[in-house]
Design a protein around this motif. Structure first.
Motif, PDB file in Angstrom:
ATOM      1  N   ARG A 282     -11.661   0.955  -7.978  1.00  0.00           N
ATOM      2  CA  ARG A 282     -10.977   1.796  -7.004  1.00  0.00           C
ATOM      3  C   ARG A 282      -9.986   0.955  -6.199  1.00  0.00           C
ATOM      4  O   ARG A 282     -10.031  -0.284  -6.260  1.00  0.00           O
ATOM      5  N   PRO A 283      -9.113   1.594  -5.407  1.00  0.00           N
ATOM      6  CA  PRO A 283      -8.374   0.819  -4.404  1.00  0.00           C
ATOM      7  C   PRO A 283      -9.379   0.032  -3.570  1.00  0.00           C
ATOM      8  O   PRO A 283     -10.440   0.544  -3.200  1.00  0.00           O
ATOM      9  N   GLN A 284      -9.040  -1.199  -3.250  1.00  0.00           N
ATOM     10  CA  GLN A 284     -10.010  -2.086  -2.618  1.00  0.00           C
ATOM     11  C   GLN A 284     -10.062  -1.969  -1.100  1.00  0.00           C
ATOM     12  O   GLN A 284     -10.997  -2.442  -0.474  1.00  0.00           O
ATOM     13  N   ASN A 285      -9.070  -1.345  -0.499  1.00  0.00           N
ATOM     14  CA  ASN A 285      -9.088  -1.145   0.948  1.00  0.00           C
ATOM     15  C   ASN A 285      -8.125  -0.033   1.325  1.00  0.00           C
ATOM     16  O   ASN A 285      -7.361   0.465   0.490  1.00  0.00           O
ATOM     17  N   MET A 286      -8.167   0.353   2.562  1.00  0.00           N
ATOM     18  CA  MET A 286      -7.339   1.456   3.036  1.00  0.00           C
ATOM     19  C   MET A 286      -5.858   1.106   3.043  1.00  0.00           C
ATOM     20  O   MET A 286      -5.010   1.998   2.933  1.00  0.00           O
ATOM     21  N   ALA A 287      -5.529  -0.163   3.152  1.00  0.00           N
ATOM     22  CA  ALA A 287      -4.120  -0.553   3.146  1.00  0.00           C
ATOM     23  C   ALA A 287      -3.450  -0.130   1.846  1.00  0.00           C
ATOM     24  O   ALA A 287      -2.301   0.321   1.846  1.00  0.00           O
ATOM     25  N   GLU A 288      -4.155  -0.272   0.723  1.00  0.00           N
ATOM     26  CA  GLU A 288      -3.577   0.121  -0.565  1.00  0.00           C
ATOM     27  C   GLU A 288      -3.306   1.622  -0.604  1.00  0.00           C
ATOM     28  O   GLU A 288      -2.283   2.078  -1.138  1.00  0.00           O
ATOM     29  N   ILE A 289      -4.218   2.411  -0.050  1.00  0.00           N
ATOM     30  CA  ILE A 289      -4.034   3.864  -0.033  1.00  0.00           C
ATOM     31  C   ILE A 289      -2.907   4.245   0.925  1.00  0.00           C
ATOM     32  O   ILE A 289      -2.049   5.079   0.615  1.00  0.00           O
ATOM     33  N   LEU A 290      -2.882   3.610   2.091  1.00  0.00           N
ATOM     34  CA  LEU A 290      -1.835   3.902   3.069  1.00  0.00           C
ATOM     35  C   LEU A 290      -0.451   3.563   2.537  1.00  0.00           C
ATOM     36  O   LEU A 290       0.528   4.259   2.832  1.00  0.00           O
TER      37      LEU A 290
END
Length: 539
Positions: A282-290
């Motif tokens: 998965r994306p490893q943290n919220m920064a990647e999603i943001l």
């Protein structure tokens, strides 16, 4: 919703919050509308959890979770604020939270139809900002703790109107699922608490989880918000069937569930990536999603303002860890400013701003590292107030997180105008911790402190641990009775005309002797009240 037979209605919690109406209930507890007596009845929400605290270990654990939630609310405006916390006479724990009178949950919002893309991007970006602040970690007791929500779903996201953002998204109930899942005495009795439809495979398995579990739950939520459907569906509603669906079933495609929905391919890839079975995929943290949501919501680069995931290694036991340094994530500056409230804050926001200032201070360099207490001014953008700074051992601070709170003010005009300000923490096992301060009414500083206590009607107590004086271990706000606020002004007027006929030390000795005379009566009242609601002391 509440009947007149509800025994909680009318109860006064922490000598400040009066329960007025039952407004919701579920598997994790009951929520009441309450009135903050310190602020002339300003509405707040009181959430009682679904299980009593049957041991001192559980009480300590609850207090630590509540303390984390309180600090998180000061870090991000996209997390519902925990204002206060305690336990009632039956040892049932409760949180006091900000009450959001207008708006509703994200699940209410999508009950009739899914969100359009622009609205989805705006709200999901805000949810991610709240989760990012939690996953970045909170420093408590010298260690950095990553906070995992464990129950991300549309009903745990509240949407309220905002004058510039249009809508402001806030995440509810941080830490509650983890606390309740730990059972009465720890992992041997642990049961699953969360919501099976949104839980990651590793969470249902009972593994130790991190922020990537929330990312899986966020993926389920995003899929549902866009389509009105779930990406996986079990054969039955049992925990085993849900586990099989989350662990083995491939997520349904958007083209299958909503064939007329036109989505950017990057967004489809992002959501499907969040739904990967293994955390490493998965994306490893919220920064990647943001990064992806920001690019879709604002294709043109803009000035930075919120925060990006810090690069911090997990804290080892007993390791002293600095607070994470947060890097910016692009967002329109005007929007972020508006999300923090109107230009003229209401009384509740003024208290929050002072508490936030309290969390940000360090132990003064000119004060010794020892058990002392003293008052000092705290300043925020819109107000100044008096804070009571105190230092104890880390262990005692942890043990006193749920103590009963009491204050009293004694005054003498002769031989020298002086106020004795007494703050008391009380526990049946630990006894009383007396925190006295003297205010000299012939000195400008003493007069200013008395005047600010009268004007504000409250004061935050800043708990510093001797082992880690760089920041407070806890911040709790004490209210001052309305009649006492009036007496402050009377004493200030009287002191202007009072003559000092002896030294201030003589008045201090007299006031101390008066306190010693009153202590047995105060303690008897505290002890008797322990059989009643801890919160109803001196009501």
């Amino acid at each position: 919703m509440a009947s007149q037979a509800d025994p909680n209605l009318g109860q006064l919690l922490l000598n400040r919050y009066r329960l007025a109406k039952l407004v919701g209930q579920g598997s994790m507890g009951r929520v009441y509308l309450a009135e903050d007596q310190t602020l002339d009845g300003v509405p707040v929400a009181a959430k009682f959890l679904s299980q009593a605290l049957l041991s001192e270990k559980m009480k300590t654990r609850f207090a630590q979770e509540a303390r984390t939630g309180a600090k998180l609310g000061h870090r991000s405006n996209h997390i519902v604020r925990v204002i206060d916390y305690g336990v009632n006479h039956a040892d049932v724990p409760f949180y006091i939270m900000e009450y959001m009178e207008s708006g509703g949950s994200l699940s209410d919002l999508i009950a009739t139809k899914p969100l359009v893309l622009d609205r989805f991007l705006n709200l999901m970006r805000q949810v991610c900002l709240g989760l990012q602040a939690a996953h970045a970690g909170i420093k408590l007791d010298g260690q950095l703790y990553q906070v995992v929500h464990r129950d991300i779903k549309p009903s745990n996201v509240f949407i309220i109107p905002d004058p510039a953002l249009g809508e402001l998204a806030k995440v509810l109930d941080f830490g509650i699922a983890q606390f309740l899942s730990d059972g009465i005495e720890g992992t041997q009795n642990r049961s699953f608490m969360g919501t099976l439809a949104y839980a990651s495979p590793e969470q249902i398995e009972g593994q130790d989880i991190d922020g990537r579990s929330d990312i899986y739950s966020l993926g389920i939520t995003m899929f549902e918000v866009l389509t009105g459907r779930m990406p996986v569906e079990p054969a039955t509603n049992s925990i085993g069937s849900w586990y099989k669906a989350h662990r083995s079933q491939s997520p349904r495609k958007f083209s299958e569930v909503a064939p007329h929905l036109q989505l950017p391919e990057t967004l489809v890839d992002l959501i499907m990536g969040c739904l990967e079975k293994g955390p490493a995929n998965r994306p490893q943290n919220m920064a990647e999603i943001l990064d992806v949501l920001q690019l879709l919501d604002h294709p043109t680069p803009v000035d930075p303002s919120p925060v990006r995931e810090p690069r911090v290694e997990p804290a080892l036991p007993n390791q002293q860890t600095p607070e994470p340094v947060l890097e910016p994530v692009p967002e329109p500056a005007a929007k972020e400013k508006s999300a923090h409230g109107p230009a003229t804050p209401n009384p509740q926001q003024l208290i929050w701003s002072i508490e936030g200032a309290g969390w940000d201070v360090q132990w003064p360099a000119d004060k010794p590292i020892k058990d002392i207490v003293f008052p000092s001014v705290l300043e925020s953008e819109h107000q100044e107030a008096i804070g009571l700074w105190m230092m104890l051992s880390r262990n005692e601070i942890q043990q006193r997180l749920l103590n009963a709170r009491y204050n009293q003010f004694l005054c003498t005009m002769q031989p020298h105008p002086m106020i004795l300000w007494i703050t008391t923490l009380y526990d049946r096992s630990l006894g009383a911790r007396w925190l006295p301060c003297y205010l000299d009414l012939k000195h400008a500083r003493g007069r200013k402190i008395a005047n600010l206590l009268s004007q504000t009607g409250y004061y935050p107590v800043l708990f510093f641990a001797r082992e880690d004086p760089e920041q407070p271990a806890n911040v709790r706000t004490f209210s001052i009775a309305p009649d006492q606020r009036v007496r402050f002004q009377e004493w200030l007027q009287q002191s202007k005309h009072a003559l000092s006929v002896d030294s201030s030390m003589t008045s201090k000795r007299l006031l101390k002797a008066e306190l010693e005379k009153n202590k047995p009566k105060i303690l008897r009242k505290l002890q008797l009240s322990q059989g009643q609601s801890i919160a109803s002391l001196f009501s």
